[in-house]
Design a protein around this motif. Sequence first.
Motif, PDB file in Angstrom:
ATOM      1  N   UNK A   6       0.776  -0.725   0.257  1.00 44.17           N
ATOM      2  CA  UNK A   6      -0.156  -0.078  -0.045  1.00 44.17           C
ATOM      3  C   UNK A   6       1.041   1.165  -0.288  1.00 44.17           C
ATOM      4  N   UNK A   7       0.781   2.147  -0.872  1.00 46.62           N
ATOM      5  CA  UNK A   7       1.340   3.574  -1.346  1.00 46.62           C
ATOM      6  C   UNK A   7       0.637   4.612  -0.894  1.00 46.62           C
ATOM      7  N   UNK A   8       1.267   5.846   0.022  1.00 50.47           N
ATOM      8  CA  UNK A   8       0.263   6.757  -0.157  1.00 50.47           C
ATOM      9  C   UNK A   8       1.628   7.862  -1.471  1.00 50.47           C
ATOM     10  N   UNK A   9       0.860   8.414  -1.822  1.00 45.48           N
ATOM     11  CA  UNK A   9       1.058   8.802  -3.375  1.00 45.48           C
ATOM     12  C   UNK A   9       0.678  10.356  -3.300  1.00 45.48           C
ATOM     13  N   UNK A  10       1.513  11.184  -3.060  1.00 42.99           N
ATOM     14  CA  UNK A  10       0.414  12.443  -3.368  1.00 42.99           C
ATOM     15  C   UNK A  10      -0.349  13.245  -4.337  1.00 42.99           C
ATOM     16  N   UNK A  11      -1.604  13.876  -4.106  1.00 44.90           N
ATOM     17  CA  UNK A  11      -2.480  14.173  -5.009  1.00 44.90           C
ATOM     18  C   UNK A  11      -1.866  14.631  -6.386  1.00 44.90           C
ATOM     19  N   UNK A  45       6.347   8.018  -3.950  1.00 42.72           N
ATOM     20  CA  UNK A  45       5.237   7.245  -2.779  1.00 42.72           C
ATOM     21  C   UNK A  45       6.230   6.771  -1.477  1.00 42.72           C
ATOM     22  N   UNK A  46       5.146   7.387  -0.326  1.00 43.78           N
ATOM     23  CA  UNK A  46       5.479   6.665   0.788  1.00 43.78           C
ATOM     24  C   UNK A  46       4.601   4.939   0.874  1.00 43.78           C
ATOM     25  N   UNK A  47       6.166   4.125   1.160  1.00 41.22           N
ATOM     26  CA  UNK A  47       4.606   2.765   1.414  1.00 41.22           C
ATOM     27  C   UNK A  47       5.093   2.508   2.353  1.00 41.22           C
ATOM     28  N   UNK A  48       3.277   2.705   2.981  1.00 43.76           N
ATOM     29  CA  UNK A  48       2.443   2.403   4.291  1.00 43.76           C
ATOM     30  C   UNK A  48       2.716   1.291   4.523  1.00 43.76           C
ATOM     31  N   UNK A  49       2.650   0.365   3.502  1.00 46.77           N
ATOM     32  CA  UNK A  49       2.594  -1.600   4.236  1.00 46.77           C
ATOM     33  C   UNK A  49       3.314  -2.042   3.116  1.00 46.77           C
ATOM     34  N   UNK A  50       4.425  -3.484   3.385  1.00 47.39           N
ATOM     35  CA  UNK A  50       4.698  -4.050   2.313  1.00 47.39           C
ATOM     36  C   UNK A  50       4.348  -5.631   2.951  1.00 47.39           C
ATOM     37  N   UNK A 186      -2.226   3.437  -2.664  1.00 48.39           N
ATOM     38  CA  UNK A 186      -2.607   2.426  -3.927  1.00 48.39           C
ATOM     39  C   UNK A 186      -2.774   1.367  -3.649  1.00 48.39           C
ATOM     40  N   UNK A 187      -3.071  -0.108  -4.263  1.00 45.42           N
ATOM     41  CA  UNK A 187      -2.854  -1.269  -3.601  1.00 45.42           C
ATOM     42  C   UNK A 187      -1.745  -1.731  -5.062  1.00 45.42           C
ATOM     43  N   UNK A 188      -0.676  -2.031  -4.934  1.00 44.30           N
ATOM     44  CA  UNK A 188       0.314  -2.645  -5.806  1.00 44.30           C
ATOM     45  C   UNK A 188       1.019  -3.667  -5.697  1.00 44.30           C
ATOM     46  N   UNK A 189       0.766  -4.449  -6.783  1.00 44.91           N
ATOM     47  CA  UNK A 189       1.624  -5.727  -6.624  1.00 44.91           C
ATOM     48  C   UNK A 189       3.343  -5.528  -6.842  1.00 44.91           C
ATOM     49  N   UNK A 190       3.583  -5.889  -5.766  1.00 48.77           N
ATOM     50  CA  UNK A 190       5.072  -5.526  -5.767  1.00 48.77           C
ATOM     51  C   UNK A 190       5.435  -6.198  -5.614  1.00 48.77           C
ATOM     52  N   UNK A 191       5.426  -7.985  -5.829  1.00 43.56           N
ATOM     53  CA  UNK A 191       6.599  -9.465  -6.334  1.00 43.56           C
ATOM     54  C   UNK A 191       5.897  -9.645  -8.029  1.00 43.56           C
ATOM     55  N   UNK A 192       6.147  -7.849  -8.427  1.00 41.52           N
ATOM     56  CA  UNK A 192       6.265  -8.721 -10.098  1.00 41.52           C
ATOM     57  C   UNK A 192       7.132  -7.222 -10.614  1.00 41.52           C
ATOM     58  N   UNK A 198       2.098  -1.508 -10.699  1.00 40.08           N
ATOM     59  CA  UNK A 198       1.375  -0.315 -11.552  1.00 40.08           C
ATOM     60  C   UNK A 198       0.358  -0.477 -10.374  1.00 40.08           C
ATOM     61  N   UNK A 199      -1.045   0.597 -10.095  1.00 36.61           N
ATOM     62  CA  UNK A 199      -2.085   0.324  -8.597  1.00 36.61           C
ATOM     63  C   UNK A 199      -2.959  -0.726  -9.973  1.00 36.61           C
ATOM     64  N   UNK A 200      -3.482  -2.038  -9.170  1.00 39.23           N
ATOM     65  CA  UNK A 200      -4.975  -2.622  -9.033  1.00 39.23           C
ATOM     66  C   UNK A 200      -6.231  -1.892  -8.450  1.00 39.23           C
TER      67      UNK A 200
END
Length: 206
Positions: A6-11, A45-50, A186-192, A198-200
């Motif tokens: 989960x990423x926090x992205x600037x507006x 982005x700022x990563x909230x959690x992975x 953003x919810x991002x599959x970072x195992x790719x 890219x956000x899903x």
Amino acid sequence: MPGSSLWLVPPPSHPLHEVLSQLIESTLPALFAHAESRSVPFSPHLTLTSNIDPAKYGSDPQAWLDSIPFPTASDIDVKFERVKTENVFFRRCYIKCEWDGAHEVAAIARARGVTGEETVQQTTLKWLAEWKEAFGPHVSLMYGDMPIDEAKLDEIEQAVKDAGITLEPTHDHVGAADGWVGGTVWLVPTDRPIPDWKPIATRTLQ
């Protein structure tokens, strides 16, 4: 990187979105034009959690993201402190951010995404303390294996300032540090592979 993040992205309309993108995609890689390894571009982005198991959101990632009780946008205040480097691929160079404005949104992201808590409880609080001690909230500038010594870090920091970003006030400049309020998660599959990050699902905080 395993799982999703989960990423926090600037507006999108925030000037920092374009400024950070330019730094990440072209300005900073140019400082390493002759290095064997160069940074791979990614969205600011700022990563909230992975490490989020895809089973958490299943076949409807948007519904899952919409169900998370994030703080209101006005309670999320990302503030830049200073440029740092670590000998870690995904933290090769980043802007460290203030703790107070970002830790609550990261805590609920971790609780719902990883620890399985409906609200922030003991397991998440333990992670939060460890995260703060390790590196805490930050906005990545570069990924990679390139060495960054003190002189190169100063060069990167100067490039960040030249781009118009104000960091935590120090002896050489004054004024409020840059950052943003609220943003989009953003919810991002970072195992790719990184180019496929890219956000899903996305959610603009209100």
